[in-house]
Design a protein around this motif. Sequence first.
Motif: not given
Length: 350
Positions: A277, A279, A286, A288, A290, A332, A335, A337, A343, A345, A347
């Motif tokens: 994704e 965003t 962002e 992501r 996952s 980077l 995370e 889940r 995930s 991620v 930015h």
Amino acid sequence: MTPLPRTDPLRGFLQTLLIAACLWAVAAVLLFFVVPGIETFPRVLLFSECVGLTMVAIVVFLRRTRQFARFSPTARWLLIALVALPGGYFIGHQIAFILLGESMQMVGHRAISFIPIVFTLLVGGFGLHYYATREQLAAEAAQRAEAQRLAVESQLRLLRTQLEPHMLFNTLANVRSLVREDVDRAETMIDQLIVYLRSALVASQTEAVALSREFAQLRAYLDIMALRMGPRLSYRLSLPPALEDTLVPPMLLQPLVENAIKHGLEPKVGAGRIDVEATLHDAFIELRVSDSGLGLPADGGLDAQGAPASTRYGLQHVRDRLRAAYGDAASLRLERRTPAGVSAVIHLPR
């Protein structure tokens, strides 16, 4: 690609003028106390600022002159000093006389003018040395950044030479087995392989690609992997239209998707899913990746960024490329889940 933040030329020029004005104000104070009775302080300050800012204007003008660009940095600054110091002293004095409403006159013909001349040369020489040193340090920093960028790009090319043949051979082996069993699936796999290889070729020839092209390459790759893994792999790609033309380093998300499959989904029993994704937020973009795979290990086998040792190289490669392209403005992280999965991620600055 979103470029690294650069200093606005006008803002940089105004900042230089401000620093120069403060420097010459301090010089005026020192001169006023070193040579008692030379002039009133407001008059000394006016002459000091006119001389100093005139020198700055001459330096800025000469640095933008093509003839000076042909010389080495040392020779260039020596020539600038030979022009800016005497030119700023004499022209600055005439500007001060005009501002005071007095008739222009020669300076330096009186004995008392000898000390201001020497003082002006010392302060001006110090200022030129400061800016020459700062320019040299900036050039060295730019060279180091370029060397780091080239090193990261060479690592990327090496990574491609390692991954693409491996993937190509495995895919061709799958195509060979599908030709007799399922001709339609074999044709679909070949079509997606062509799309993937075409995108990879474009990525190898550029420093930045649009997110729409990056997602198209990921779609082709995931289609191939879905044909190979069957119902064990499903995926979803989400790219808002507002981000389709955003430039990013080529194949930025590829190692993250490969990690998700290799370390998350392939070892897992049963079906798995990958979601990619993009965003748009107020201050950043962002990205992501996952997965619903095995997730991060529960023990202490993680590095400083929370990455398991088995995925460390791919993640570090992505971090190096982000640092080379965006400096400290991009990041980077991983995370956990719930109930399972990871995930990755990213930015990016807007």
